[in-house]
Design an enzyme around this catalytic site. Sequence first.
Site, PDB file in Angstrom:
ATOM      1  N   ASP A 119       0.811  -1.225   0.000  1.00 19.18           N
ATOM      2  CA  ASP A 119       0.000   0.000   0.000  1.00 19.18           C
ATOM      3  C   ASP A 119       0.847   1.279   0.000  1.00 19.18           C
ATOM      4  O   ASP A 119       0.482   2.261  -0.649  1.00 19.18           O
ATOM      5  CB  ASP A 119      -1.043  -0.004   1.122  1.00 19.18           C
ATOM      6  CG  ASP A 119      -0.414  -0.022   2.489  1.00 19.18           C
ATOM      7  OD1 ASP A 119       0.738  -0.488   2.591  1.00 19.18           O
ATOM      8  OD2 ASP A 119      -1.059   0.416   3.452  1.00 19.18           O
ATOM      9  N   ILE A 142       3.647  -9.936   2.198  1.00 17.96           N
ATOM     10  CA  ILE A 142       3.363 -11.121   3.008  1.00 17.96           C
ATOM     11  C   ILE A 142       2.142 -10.860   3.883  1.00 17.96           C
ATOM     12  O   ILE A 142       1.476 -11.783   4.311  1.00 17.96           O
ATOM     13  CB  ILE A 142       4.561 -11.538   3.889  1.00 17.96           C
ATOM     14  CG1 ILE A 142       4.937 -10.438   4.876  1.00 17.96           C
ATOM     15  CG2 ILE A 142       5.743 -11.965   3.048  1.00 17.96           C
ATOM     16  CD1 ILE A 142       5.816 -10.933   6.033  1.00 17.96           C
ATOM     17  N   ASP A 143       1.853  -9.575   4.174  1.00 18.45           N
ATOM     18  CA  ASP A 143       0.784  -9.235   5.125  1.00 18.45           C
ATOM     19  C   ASP A 143      -0.613  -9.525   4.576  1.00 18.45           C
ATOM     20  O   ASP A 143      -1.571  -9.608   5.334  1.00 18.45           O
ATOM     21  CB  ASP A 143       0.856  -7.750   5.498  1.00 18.45           C
ATOM     22  CG  ASP A 143       2.208  -7.348   6.040  1.00 18.45           C
ATOM     23  OD1 ASP A 143       2.905  -8.222   6.584  1.00 18.45           O
ATOM     24  OD2 ASP A 143       2.578  -6.162   5.918  1.00 18.45           O
ATOM     25  N   MET A 185       4.389 -11.646  11.671  1.00 10.37           N
ATOM     26  CA  MET A 185       4.228 -10.300  11.112  1.00 10.37           C
ATOM     27  C   MET A 185       2.796 -10.086  10.605  1.00 10.37           C
ATOM     28  O   MET A 185       1.923 -10.934  10.807  1.00 10.37           O
ATOM     29  CB  MET A 185       5.232 -10.080   9.996  1.00 10.37           C
ATOM     30  CG  MET A 185       6.634  -9.827  10.493  1.00 10.37           C
ATOM     31  SD  MET A 185       7.755  -9.534   9.107  1.00 10.37           S
ATOM     32  CE  MET A 185       9.131  -8.767   9.953  1.00 10.37           C
ATOM     33  N   GLU A 238       1.772  -9.404  15.210  1.00  8.04           N
ATOM     34  CA  GLU A 238       2.550  -8.278  15.784  1.00  8.04           C
ATOM     35  C   GLU A 238       1.661  -7.084  16.113  1.00  8.04           C
ATOM     36  O   GLU A 238       1.975  -6.273  16.973  1.00  8.04           O
ATOM     37  CB  GLU A 238       3.681  -7.868  14.852  1.00  8.04           C
ATOM     38  CG  GLU A 238       3.207  -7.369  13.484  1.00  8.04           C
ATOM     39  CD  GLU A 238       4.343  -6.978  12.546  1.00  8.04           C
ATOM     40  OE1 GLU A 238       5.514  -7.061  12.915  1.00  8.04           O
ATOM     41  OE2 GLU A 238       4.026  -6.577  11.403  1.00  8.04           O
TER      42      GLU A 238
HETATM   43  O1  F6P Z   1       4.962  -5.242   5.272  1.00  7.08           O
HETATM   44  C1  F6P Z   1       5.846  -6.302   5.436  1.00  7.08           C
HETATM   45  C2  F6P Z   1       6.461  -6.276   6.811  1.00  7.08           C
HETATM   46  O2  F6P Z   1       7.325  -7.381   6.944  1.00  7.08           O
HETATM   47  C3  F6P Z   1       5.463  -6.241   7.953  1.00  7.08           C
HETATM   48  O3  F6P Z   1       4.875  -7.480   8.219  1.00  7.08           O
HETATM   49  C4  F6P Z   1       6.324  -5.705   9.065  1.00  7.08           C
HETATM   50  O4  F6P Z   1       5.533  -5.062  10.040  1.00  7.08           O
HETATM   51  C5  F6P Z   1       7.199  -4.697   8.341  1.00  7.08           C
HETATM   52  O5  F6P Z   1       7.232  -5.094   6.983  1.00  7.08           O
HETATM   53  C6  F6P Z   1       8.613  -4.620   8.867  1.00  7.08           C
HETATM   54  O6  F6P Z   1       9.269  -3.578   8.207  1.00  7.08           O
HETATM   55  P1  F6P Z   1      10.865  -3.367   8.239  1.00  7.08           P
HETATM   56  O7  F6P Z   1      11.429  -4.238   7.154  1.00  7.08           O
HETATM   57  O8  F6P Z   1      11.037  -1.926   7.908  1.00  7.08           O
HETATM   58  O9  F6P Z   1      11.343  -3.744   9.594  1.00  7.08           O
END
Ligand code: F6P
Length: 364
Positions: A119, A142-143, A185, A238
Site C-alpha cells: 500500500d 506477506i501481510d 508479522m 505483531e
Molecule cells: O509489510 C511487510 C512487513 O514485513 C510487515 O509485516 C512488518 O511489520 C514490516 O514489513 C517490517 O518492516 P521493516 O522491514 O522496515 O522492519
Amino acid sequence: MAKVKTIAVMTGGGDCPGLNAVIRAVTKTAIAQYGIKVWGIEDGFLGIIENRIRPLGYREVSNILETGGTILGSNNTTNPSKYPHTNKAGKVEFKDLTASCVRTLKQKKIDALVCIGGDGTMTSAEKLAERGMTIIGVPKTIDNDLWGTEVTFGFDTAVTTATEAIDKLRTTASAHHRIMVLEVMGRYAGWIALHAGVAGGADVILIPEIPYSLDKVCDFIKQRNSWGKTYTIICVAEGAKEIGGEMVVRRTVAYSPETIRLGGIANKLAGQIEMSLGLETRSVTLGYVQRGGRPTAHDRVLATSFGHAALELVVSGKKNRLVVWKNNQVSSVPLAQVAGKVRKVPVNSPLIAAARGVNTCFGD
Ligand code: F6P
C-alpha cells in the site's frame, strides 16, 4: 492509442517471496510477445530519484523464478513526495520529487511503469500517476492486507514458514509442558496469524481485529490444564493488542511512508502470562524469516499470472490500474481506489468461525 515501446519495472516496500517471479513474467512477456524494451529500476523509488535504472533482458530474468528477494533491490523508506534533505543550516527539510521522478522516466522514454509493491508503494505510485505517468500496480506483501485484492503473492510462503515454526515449537512446548508464544508479522492485519494459527493448530490466536483480554487468555490456559493439556501454543500477530490497550511499537522510521514498525507483543505477553499463572512461558518472534526464502508453488503461479496480466494491461493501453485477484481470477481495479487503504480480516470471517469451532481461543 500509441504503441508502447518501452516500460520500466520496480519493486517497492519490504521484500517478499515471488517478486522475482513477477519481474520475470513482466520482462519475458514484454520482450518475447511484444518486442517491448524493459528497464529495471534499482531499490524502488530511490532508484528513480538517483537515476539508477538499467536495461533488463532475457538473461537478467532467467533462473530467478524460484528465488526469494528481488534482483532489483527494494526500499520501504523512500517517499518521493516527502524526500528529506539537509539544508545549509543543517536542518532537515522535505522536497516533493514526484514531478522530477516523472521527468526522469519520460527522459528515458518510458511509456509505463510497472510498480510491484504494497500500500505504501501504491500510494506513492498514484502520485506519479497524477503527474502523468502511466502506472500499472502489482500487489505484493506477506501481510495480505492490500485493499482491492483477495490475496497477494508472498502471503502463502509466509504462512507456510510460520506454520512450520508452530510445528517445530510444539515439540518443546509438549516436552517441557510450556506455553509457547509465537509472534508473526502482518502489521495492522491478522491474516498471517490467523492462517498459520489454524494450519499449525495453535490453541490461541490473537489478531489486531479482535482485541483480547489477558484474563480470558489465562482462563483458557487454566481450563486446558484442567483437561490434562500440559502445554499451550499461542500465535500472536505483531499488531494484536489488549482490549483498551495499544499495539507494541518496535521502532519508528522517521521519513518512511509508514513510520511505525511493530514488534514485541510476544515477549510482553509471555511475561504477563508467566506472572499471572506461574507457568513456564517462552516467546519467539519469527521476524524476517517470514519474508525470506523460495516462494511456494502457489506464490510462483500467482506472481507469474500477475506479472503477465500487468503487461497485458500496459499493451492494451490501460492506465493507472492495480492487478488484483478477485472471484477466482485475475482482474484489475483503479489504482486511485486502493491508495491509503488496508484490508483487514473480517471478524465474521468463516475461517475465524472454523477456528472457534475447533475450540481456538481468540481472547475475546
Ligand atoms: O509489510 C511487510 C512487513 O514485513 C510487515 O509485516 C512488518 O511489520 C514490516 O514489513 C517490517 O518492516 P521493516 O522491514 O522496515 O522492519
